[in-house]
Design a protein around this motif. Structure first.
Motif, PDB file in Angstrom:
ATOM      1  N   PHE A   1       5.059   7.303  -4.443  1.00 55.87           N
ATOM      2  CA  PHE A   1       6.510   7.211  -4.589  1.00 55.87           C
ATOM      3  C   PHE A   1       6.901   5.760  -4.362  1.00 55.87           C
ATOM      4  O   PHE A   1       6.082   4.925  -3.991  1.00 55.87           O
ATOM      5  CB  PHE A   1       7.236   8.103  -3.552  1.00 55.87           C
ATOM      6  N   GLY A   2       8.175   5.447  -4.574  1.00 57.46           N
ATOM      7  CA  GLY A   2       8.704   4.159  -4.188  1.00 57.46           C
ATOM      8  C   GLY A   2       8.661   3.090  -5.256  1.00 57.46           C
ATOM      9  O   GLY A   2       8.138   3.277  -6.355  1.00 57.46           O
ATOM     10  N   ASN A   3       9.222   1.953  -4.917  1.00 57.93           N
ATOM     11  CA  ASN A   3       9.313   0.792  -5.788  1.00 57.93           C
ATOM     12  C   ASN A   3       7.924   0.224  -6.063  1.00 57.93           C
ATOM     13  O   ASN A   3       7.123   0.060  -5.137  1.00 57.93           O
ATOM     14  CB  ASN A   3      10.190  -0.262  -5.096  1.00 57.93           C
ATOM     15  N   PRO A   4       7.602  -0.102  -7.315  1.00 58.08           N
ATOM     16  CA  PRO A   4       6.309  -0.723  -7.605  1.00 58.08           C
ATOM     17  C   PRO A   4       6.055  -2.002  -6.811  1.00 58.08           C
ATOM     18  O   PRO A   4       4.899  -2.378  -6.592  1.00 58.08           O
ATOM     19  CB  PRO A   4       6.382  -1.003  -9.107  1.00 58.08           C
ATOM     20  N   ALA A   5       7.120  -2.667  -6.353  1.00 54.85           N
ATOM     21  CA  ALA A   5       6.940  -3.864  -5.535  1.00 54.85           C
ATOM     22  C   ALA A   5       6.189  -3.546  -4.246  1.00 54.85           C
ATOM     23  O   ALA A   5       5.443  -4.385  -3.726  1.00 54.85           O
ATOM     24  CB  ALA A   5       8.296  -4.488  -5.209  1.00 54.85           C
ATOM     25  N   ALA A   6       6.381  -2.324  -3.728  1.00 54.88           N
ATOM     26  CA  ALA A   6       5.672  -1.927  -2.512  1.00 54.88           C
ATOM     27  C   ALA A   6       4.176  -1.856  -2.748  1.00 54.88           C
ATOM     28  O   ALA A   6       3.370  -2.263  -1.903  1.00 54.88           O
ATOM     29  CB  ALA A   6       6.192  -0.572  -2.027  1.00 54.88           C
ATOM     30  N   TRP A   7       3.773  -1.369  -3.903  1.00 55.96           N
ATOM     31  CA  TRP A   7       2.349  -1.200  -4.189  1.00 55.96           C
ATOM     32  C   TRP A   7       1.717  -2.517  -4.624  1.00 55.96           C
ATOM     33  O   TRP A   7       0.533  -2.759  -4.367  1.00 55.96           O
ATOM     34  CB  TRP A   7       2.165  -0.082  -5.217  1.00 55.96           C
TER      35      TRP A   7
ATOM     36  N   ALA B   1      -7.914   4.446  -3.075  1.00 54.46           N
ATOM     37  CA  ALA B   1      -7.230   5.698  -2.748  1.00 54.46           C
ATOM     38  C   ALA B   1      -5.741   5.606  -3.056  1.00 54.46           C
ATOM     39  O   ALA B   1      -5.153   6.533  -3.622  1.00 54.46           O
ATOM     40  CB  ALA B   1      -7.443   6.031  -1.275  1.00 54.46           C
ATOM     41  N   ALA B   2      -5.127   4.480  -2.701  1.00 55.68           N
ATOM     42  CA  ALA B   2      -3.685   4.320  -2.912  1.00 55.68           C
ATOM     43  C   ALA B   2      -3.308   4.364  -4.384  1.00 55.68           C
ATOM     44  O   ALA B   2      -2.204   4.791  -4.736  1.00 55.68           O
ATOM     45  CB  ALA B   2      -3.221   3.005  -2.300  1.00 55.68           C
TER      46      ALA B   2
ATOM     47  N   LEU C   1       6.142  -5.797 -12.551  1.00 53.71           N
ATOM     48  CA  LEU C   1       5.504  -5.586 -11.251  1.00 53.71           C
ATOM     49  C   LEU C   1       4.141  -4.937 -11.401  1.00 53.71           C
ATOM     50  O   LEU C   1       3.168  -5.319 -10.727  1.00 53.71           O
ATOM     51  CB  LEU C   1       6.411  -4.738 -10.360  1.00 53.71           C
ATOM     52  N   TRP C   2       4.029  -3.954 -12.283  1.00 60.02           N
ATOM     53  CA  TRP C   2       2.731  -3.318 -12.500  1.00 60.02           C
ATOM     54  C   TRP C   2       1.747  -4.295 -13.147  1.00 60.02           C
ATOM     55  O   TRP C   2       0.556  -4.303 -12.817  1.00 60.02           O
ATOM     56  CB  TRP C   2       2.875  -2.062 -13.351  1.00 60.02           C
ATOM     57  N   SER C   3       2.235  -5.146 -14.032  1.00 59.33           N
ATOM     58  CA  SER C   3       1.373  -6.152 -14.633  1.00 59.33           C
ATOM     59  C   SER C   3       0.818  -7.102 -13.573  1.00 59.33           C
ATOM     60  O   SER C   3      -0.372  -7.439 -13.582  1.00 59.33           O
ATOM     61  CB  SER C   3       2.154  -6.940 -15.690  1.00 59.33           C
TER      62      SER C   3
END
Length: 214
Positions: free
Chosen positions: A107-113, A53-54, A10-12
């Motif tokens: 915070f939270g699941n990387p899918a959210a970001w 910012a996020a 997800l981060w990739s």
């Protein structure tokens, strides 16, 4: 692409989509940078500063920020946006490029970001007429996350009691009147962007449109 995607993947995806967005914006004119996005009253440059910012604020700083404005999230977002906006669009874009590979998040699941990047990228691309579709793998992962959970957007509530079916990938979710279309259009509709409902078909589309404009 299944519903289960590991955090590293997800981060990739997030890093790749940030880089692609930065490349899309490299040649914008001054007039294009101030053009309204699909995200409320924010301009193209505002959205980029928000994305920076996020990706720059961890849990402790985020908590400090929202407590400081008594959980007024609009004010929190506006303050962080102003903090990361440059003195001109070139500097704003440079600041965004600097966080392309960041894995910082409150915070939270990387899918959210990842979803944050995909949605805001299209908030920019659609008004500017930039015809780029994010990778189907990344978009499918976000679609599954949005369909099952309200997080930064009320996506699960928006899709409730509808059957969503992608026409360009493996994503399906829910039961009820069918809504069909490109995965990115389903994602954007779940994120509350009514203009993307024009890319969708099926008996459930009118209900989805009503919910995005409520």
């Amino acid at each position: 692409m299944t519903e289960s995607v590991d955090s590293a993947t997800l981060w990739s995806f997030t890093h790749s989509e940030r880089a692609a967005l930065a490349d899309d914006l490299a040649g914008l004119s001054r007039a294009q940078w101030v053009q309204p996005s699909l995200c409320g009253e924010w301009s193209v440059e505002d959205v980029i500063a928000h994305l920076t910012a996020a990706a720059s604020i961890g849990r402790l700083r985020w908590l400090t920020s929202v407590l400081g404005v008594r959980f007024d999230f609009d004010k929190h977002n506006d303050r962080r946006l102003a903090e990361h906006r440059g003195t001109n669009p070139t500097e704003t874009l440079e600041r965004f490029r600097a966080i392309v590979t960041s894995t910082t998040a409150p915070f939270g699941n990387p899918a959210a970001w990842l979803g944050e990047v995909l949605v805001h990228a299209q908030d920019i691309r659609r008004p500017l007429g930039i015809a780029r579709t994010p990778s189907i793998e990344a978009t499918t992962a976000v679609a599954h996350f949005f369909a099952r959970k309200d997080f930064t957007v009320p996506s699960h509530s928006t899709a409730k009691n509808l059957r969503l079916e992608a026409t360009d990938g493996p994503f399906t979710a829910g039961e009820g009147p069918v809504v069909q279309g490109p995965t990115i259009a389903l994602v954007m509709a779940m994120a509350g962007r009514p203009s993307y409902c024009t890319d969708l078909t099926g008996p459930g589309t009118a209900t989805l449109l009503d919910r995005t404009t409520a």
